[in-house]
Design an enzyme around this catalytic site. Structure first.
Site, PDB file in Angstrom:
ATOM      1  N   ASP A 263       0.863  -1.171   0.000  1.00 38.32           N
ATOM      2  CA  ASP A 263       0.000   0.000   0.000  1.00 38.32           C
ATOM      3  C   ASP A 263       0.913   1.239   0.000  1.00 38.32           C
ATOM      4  O   ASP A 263       2.122   1.151   0.165  1.00 38.32           O
ATOM      5  CB  ASP A 263      -0.952  -0.024   1.207  1.00 38.32           C
ATOM      6  CG  ASP A 263      -2.187   0.827   0.954  1.00 38.32           C
ATOM      7  OD1 ASP A 263      -3.220   0.575   1.579  1.00 38.32           O
ATOM      8  OD2 ASP A 263      -2.108   1.754   0.108  1.00 38.32           O
ATOM      9  N   TRP A 264       0.280   2.392  -0.165  1.00 37.02           N
ATOM     10  CA  TRP A 264       1.042   3.630  -0.358  1.00 37.02           C
ATOM     11  C   TRP A 264       1.990   3.907   0.814  1.00 37.02           C
ATOM     12  O   TRP A 264       1.554   4.190   1.924  1.00 37.02           O
ATOM     13  CB  TRP A 264       0.062   4.800  -0.498  1.00 37.02           C
ATOM     14  CG  TRP A 264       0.708   6.095  -0.873  1.00 37.02           C
ATOM     15  CD1 TRP A 264       1.699   6.750  -0.197  1.00 37.02           C
ATOM     16  CD2 TRP A 264       0.416   6.907  -2.010  1.00 37.02           C
ATOM     17  NE1 TRP A 264       2.043   7.905  -0.834  1.00 37.02           N
ATOM     18  CE2 TRP A 264       1.270   8.038  -1.952  1.00 37.02           C
ATOM     19  CE3 TRP A 264      -0.472   6.816  -3.077  1.00 37.02           C
ATOM     20  CZ2 TRP A 264       1.259   9.047  -2.914  1.00 37.02           C
ATOM     21  CZ3 TRP A 264      -0.488   7.828  -4.034  1.00 37.02           C
ATOM     22  CH2 TRP A 264       0.370   8.921  -3.955  1.00 37.02           C
TER      23      TRP A 264
END
Ligand code: GLC
Length: 738
Positions: A263-264
């Site tokens: 994820d980011w």
């Protein structure tokens, strides 16, 4: 390209180039118009990684992406195309109902159709991969991301996740109008402690396997191309650095052979979690955990080459990851056509076209949940509205507020149909009147990265309230449109209270004093505390975050063009103090009989343990009856089935659709089992007077679970089943597995 050609390409790439394919940069590096869904840092111009990064996210649009792709490939040493990824969560230009609402439709085929349309529009806009479906099990309404889930039941979530994967990818994502899908967030993000984002999840391995992994597994079985790691730690280990979770469980046991993307920023955040000393260790641990693409943390870009040169990481592990990335680009056809479906003409033809709007409208109709519809004197129930009456549409959601969820990164609210617009289309001017009533938010409300404040908030609301009261007085019935602001649910929107804003509750209370015939339409991305709304409303319709066709779909329901058929997929609590909650909870050693005041039992002293509205609940405009279930036998062995049947009848005056639900309980087992679990459902549409036999086949496979010794299978013994219109409905029947 053939796989042999891919291998030749891989072998011809430098280590720097290989690592570049494992780097995903924020779209800001390629286009200032990029949507920001994380902490974005733009690289200095000229940095080699800009020409080496294998993918980017947040940018979209056929013309723009074709230009970016062309310029990028001219510089990329082997002219390997860039992969464009985006959060197409519930539509692209045509925004559909949010996923928590889509789940309430109990219509996987319609959910699949919405995903198909989203893929067509996104592909025309140049997108190759969507970061959807989110398959997290969501049982805590304090967690704002329940909005992106399809609720608290693992089995239903699995059905919906599979439907979305099939809708996005089709049989062959190389085809026009298809994109790759990415199941997220692996794993168990929905169990975030205290409903807070980016923190820890404490689950036993049994609970993880039995409840939290199920829906991801269905998305993988449906063929998703990617899986995204979750921000959270599980029992103290970040998912992004957990080789047991990512290699042993995800790849070996669940059979996933696609790309794992973080994820980011999640790779770098392992330092914040206290799991890694520094970003270099984070790069090493993420790679060794099996993360193929580092989304926007730059740890891979900054350290992987050195880690290989220092012998800490074997280049073979890099090759495996890069091969998976090249393989997906090949499966998308990007080596033959790096622009894939990006096409300005198709954008014009597809975006918000009549057919897409029609499907969006149908999803609103089927996902809205009728929570209350009281008898209202001689005229019968308050809904559907009586066209002979004067109707006041009041509240901040009648116009001007974005009805799309916070996960829209494309499109525009101006394309949405408001309640006002839809009302004017449905009624004569002399039949309706409007008043905003109040602002959507209380002053100084914190949102994700912003704060709502208005210097004139007090006097504005004084004026709005006076106008609304006058408007309500002149009408026969009031439709009050209230709810969460769309950025009060979604990422980083955890809340400790689930009530409507105070200013809206004041409006409701004051209007009810001058006109008690109130229909309250509730917009929300999560279960809210609605006891106060229930007290002041004769009818209540939960419409979630309905999207572009919100006004039309809601008006169709209010006017009786169609009858509500949605069913809750998350329990609505009396109070946030009950969270997390689920219909499918385990019982206790001292279960408290309904209404009992006996001492030393499992209960709250100040609240029921039951929800205000349960999972599977939703009313209709007609009157359905479901007979007690009959079983063709009450004993079975593996390989046999029991057929349970009911007759559903429409005893009312309107056509409607009932969602008939099958629940099963394993009464005694080597691991305590939930009091009941959803195992089947059918949408049954009946005209007045019509009846239909509905049957469910129960197999031994349906009774399997993670047993006390850790194995997976069924156990002989007594079971109960219910067939009804919600998780609290139906007469129990017993059967035995031998
Ligand atoms: C966000 C979200 C994730 C999303 C990703 C890319 O932080 O957690 O769901 O897909 O970043 O926008």
């Amino acid at each position: 390209m053939t796989e042999r050609e891919l291998r030749i390409l891989l072998n011809d790439m430098s280590l720097e180039e290989k690592v570049g394919q494992m780097v995903q940069l924020p779209g800001q590096n390629y286009g200032s118009f990029a949507a920001v869904t994380g902490k974005a840092e733009k690289k200095e111009d000229g940095q080699p990684i800009l020409d080496q990064a294998g993918s980017t996210l947040g940018i979209y649009g056929a013309e723009k992406l074709k230009k970016i792709q062309k310029a990028y490939m001219e510089k990329q040493p082997h002219h390997i195309p860039l992969m464009f990824m985006l959060d197409v969560i519930h539509g692209y230009e045509t925004a559909f109902q949010c996923p928590l609402g889509m789940g309430a439709s109990f219509d996987p085929e319609l959910v699949k159709k919405c995903a198909e349309i989203a893929a067509k529009e996104a592909a025309a806009g140049g997108i190759h991969v969507t970061f959807s479906p989110m398959a997290d099990l969501a049982r805590d309404a304090r967690w704002g991301r329940v909005m992106e889930s399809t609720g608290e039941d693992p089995w239903l979530n699995g059905k919906m996740a599979a439907a979305m994967v099939e809708g996005f990818q089709g049989e062959n994502r190389k085809q026009t109008g298809k994109v790759s899908s990415c199941v997220k967030h692996f794993a168990a993000y929905g169990a975030a402690t205290a409903g807070l984002d980016y923190t820890n999840v404490e689950l036993s391995e049994h609970t993880l396997r039995e409840y939290y992994l199920k829906a991801y597994q269905e998305g993988i079985h449906a063929g998703c191309d990617m899986v995204m790691t979750s921000f959270n730690t599980w029992n103290g280990v970040p998912s992004t650095g957990n080789p047991w979770l990512m290699k042993e469980v995800l790849r070996k046991e669940m059979g996933f052979d696609g790309i794992v993307i973080s994820d980011w920023g999640a790779v770098g955040e392992m330092v914040n979690h206290g799991f890694c000393e520094d970003r270099k260790e984070a790069a090493e641990r993420a790679l060794k955990a099996g993360v193929d693409i580092d989304m926007c943390s730059d740890c891979y870009a900054d350290y992987l080459v050195d880690l290989v040169r220092e012998g800490v990481i074997d280049e073979k592990e890099i090759d495996e990851a890069v091969y998976r990335i090249l393989l997906l680009k090949n499966e998308l056809g990007l080596f033959e056509n790096p622009y894939k479906d990006a096409d300005e003409q198709r954008e014009k033809e597809l975006f918000l076209c009549e057919g897409h709007r029609r499907t969006a409208r149908e999803m609103v109709q089927k996902s809205a949940v009728l929570l209350k519809n009281e008898e209202d004197g001689k005229a019968g129930k308050l809904l559907p509205l009586n066209p002979a009456e004067k109707i006041a549409f009041i509240g901040p959601y009648i116009e001007g507020e974005d009805m799309r969820s916070s996960w829209v990164v494309t499109g525009s609210a101006k394309n949405s149909v408001s309640i006002c617009q839809a009302a004017k289309e449905a009624f004569r001017d002399d039949q309706i009147c409007f008043a905003k009533g109040c602002t959507l938010l209380d002053n100084d409300t914190l949102l994700n990265g912003s704060e709502y404040h208005s210097d004139s908030w007090e006097e504005d609301n004084d004026r709005l309230l006076c106008e609304a009261i006058q408007t309500a007085k002149q009408a026969d019935v009031v439709v009050l449109c209230l709810g969460e602001q769309n950025h009060q649910s979604g990422e980083a929107t955890s809340r400790t209270h689930l009530t409507l804003p105070k200013i809206q509750r004041t409006l409701l209370s004051e209007i009810s004093k001058v006109n008690p015939r109130i229909v309250t339409v509730i917009f929300s991305g999560r279960p809210l505390e609605l006891s106060e709304v229930e007290t002041h409303s004769k009818a209540m319709l939960e419409v979630w975050m309905p999207g572009t066709e919100g006004g039309h779909g809601i008006m169709d329901l209010l006017t009786g063009v169609c009858s509500p058929s949605g069913k809750l997929t998350m329990s609505f609590p009396y109070t946030v103090g009950q969270e997390p909650m689920s219909y499918s909870q385990l019982t206790s050693g001292r279960p408290c009989p309904k209404g009992s005041k006996a001492p030393f039992l499992t209960r709250y002293l100040d609240c029921s343990t039951a929800p205000l509205y349960p999972f599977g609940y939703g009313l209709s405009y007609t009157d359905f009856s479901i007979s007690e279930p009959t079983l063709d036998r009450t004993e079975m062995q593996a390989g046999e089935t029991i057929v349970a049947s009911v007759t559903v009848a429409n005893g009312g005056k309107r056509t409607g659709c009932e969602v008939v639900q099958l629940y099963i309980q394993d009464v005694a087992a080597s691991c305590v089992r939930p009091v009941k679990e959803l195992k089947g459902f059918r949408r049954v549409e009946l005209a007045p007077g019509e009846a239909q036999r509905v049957t469910f086949s129960i197999s031994e496979e349906m009774l399997r679970f993670h047993r006390g010794d850790g194995s997976f299978g069924s156990e002989p013994g007594k079971f109960r089943l219910w067939i009804g219109n919600s998780s609290e409905d139906g007469e129990a029947r017993e059967f035995f597995l031998y």
